[in-house]
Design a protein around this motif. Structure first.
Motif, PDB file in Angstrom:
ATOM      1  N   ARG A  36       0.820  -1.216   0.000  1.00  0.00           N
ATOM      2  CA  ARG A  36       0.000   0.000   0.000  1.00  0.00           C
ATOM      3  C   ARG A  36       0.851   1.263   0.000  1.00  0.00           C
ATOM      4  O   ARG A  36       0.559   2.226  -0.712  1.00  0.00           O
ATOM      5  CB  ARG A  36      -0.927   0.000   1.210  1.00  0.00           C
ATOM      6  CG  ARG A  36      -2.002   1.071   1.124  1.00  0.00           C
ATOM      7  CD  ARG A  36      -2.778   1.183   2.408  1.00  0.00           C
ATOM      8  NE  ARG A  36      -2.009   1.854   3.440  1.00  0.00           N
ATOM      9  CZ  ARG A  36      -1.495   1.261   4.506  1.00  0.00           C
ATOM     10  NH1 ARG A  36      -1.647  -0.036   4.677  1.00  0.00           N
ATOM     11  NH2 ARG A  36      -0.817   1.942   5.404  1.00  0.00           N
ATOM     12  N   HIS A  94      -8.501  -2.775   3.755  1.00  0.00           N
ATOM     13  CA  HIS A  94      -7.847  -1.812   2.866  1.00  0.00           C
ATOM     14  C   HIS A  94      -8.784  -1.344   1.752  1.00  0.00           C
ATOM     15  O   HIS A  94      -8.757  -0.168   1.371  1.00  0.00           O
ATOM     16  CB  HIS A  94      -6.574  -2.421   2.273  1.00  0.00           C
ATOM     17  CG  HIS A  94      -5.465  -2.556   3.267  1.00  0.00           C
ATOM     18  ND1 HIS A  94      -4.986  -1.477   3.987  1.00  0.00           N
ATOM     19  CD2 HIS A  94      -4.739  -3.637   3.678  1.00  0.00           C
ATOM     20  CE1 HIS A  94      -4.010  -1.879   4.789  1.00  0.00           C
ATOM     21  NE2 HIS A  94      -3.855  -3.184   4.634  1.00  0.00           N
ATOM     22  N   ARG A  98      -9.824   2.932   1.410  1.00  0.00           N
ATOM     23  CA  ARG A  98      -8.891   3.432   0.407  1.00  0.00           C
ATOM     24  C   ARG A  98      -8.874   4.965   0.472  1.00  0.00           C
ATOM     25  O   ARG A  98      -9.921   5.608   0.326  1.00  0.00           O
ATOM     26  CB  ARG A  98      -9.306   2.974  -0.990  1.00  0.00           C
ATOM     27  CG  ARG A  98      -8.298   3.352  -2.093  1.00  0.00           C
ATOM     28  CD  ARG A  98      -8.736   2.771  -3.427  1.00  0.00           C
ATOM     29  NE  ARG A  98      -8.737   1.320  -3.387  1.00  0.00           N
ATOM     30  CZ  ARG A  98      -7.660   0.575  -3.603  1.00  0.00           C
ATOM     31  NH1 ARG A  98      -6.500   1.153  -3.859  1.00  0.00           N
ATOM     32  NH2 ARG A  98      -7.738  -0.730  -3.558  1.00  0.00           N
TER      33      ARG A  98
END
Length: 224
Positions: A36, A94, A98
């Protein structure tokens, strides 16, 4: 049909229940953080300096993943199998959180990830010192915290109206993180037992008090 296996040939069987689960969820969390941060550095960082700084932090996360993966292997556990039960929950977390911009990404890195990892830091308190030390090592976030705090405070100073929106975002992150933690704990009972030492409700109350205190400190550090 199968050969007899003595307990000593499988080191992880001698550890407290939930150790492999704890190291597995942490390993996947660190691997996910690496992926990420790399993506955020490439797509959201406003300057080359920010891109470089976040990329360096991503490399640190990957190094932490390797430490956990190697310890799992030394315990006799398969790292992929240890991580696999947690892929769905962490990927969903996740996907649901976002970030839409650079400052949201930093708040997620500091606040959202922070409270999620606090769960696992608390779980490690009840383990063998060597495991607890490893968990502490991979959860050290001084550089990441300093980076996020400095950038967020600078962003708020430049545009004070962003503070309210970021505070709402942080609250959403905490709610999603707590929900994720509950899902993981309910799906892996042996991991959940690490969060309590036998005092039941008293331990749960202490856990949430610890999480709340740490969250409030992070919010204050960012000026939110």
């Amino acid at each position: 049909m199968f050969p007899q296996i003595r307990r000593s040939t499988l080191p992880f069987m001698n550890e407290s229940p939930g150790v492999v689960d704890l190291l597995g969820v942490l390993a996947y969390a660190e691997l996910s953080a690496y992926a990420r941060m790399t993506e955020d550095a490439a797509t959201l960082a406003p300057t080359l300096a920010d891109r470089a700084a976040l990329s360096e932090l991503a490399v640190t996360e990957y190094a932490h993943f390797r430490l956990l993966r190697d310890r799992l292997a030394r315990l006799g556990a398969d790292p992929d199998e240890a991580m696999s039960p947690f892929v769905g929950a962490l990927d969903a977390w996740h996907a649901q959180t976002r970030p839409g911009d650079w400052l949201q990404a930093l708040v997620k890195t500091y606040v959202g990830d922070g409270i999620a990892l606090d769960f696992y830091r608390e779980a490690a308190r009840h383990l063998d010192p060597s495991i607890a030390e490893l968990v502490d090592e991979v959860l050290v976030d001084e550089e990441r915290s300093q980076f996020a705090v400095e950038r967020v405070r600078a962003g708020i100073q430049a545009a004070p109206t962003k503070a309210g929106r970021l505070a709402l975002w942080a609250r959403r992150l905490v709610g999603e993180a707590l929900s994720q933690g509950q899902q993981v704990a309910s799906a892996r009972p042996e991991l959940a037992t690490l969060l309590v030492s036998g005092e039941g409700a008293a331990d749960i109350s202490r856990l949430f008090a610890t999480l709340t205190e740490a969250h409030n400190k992070r919010m204050a550090a960012m000026g939110l």
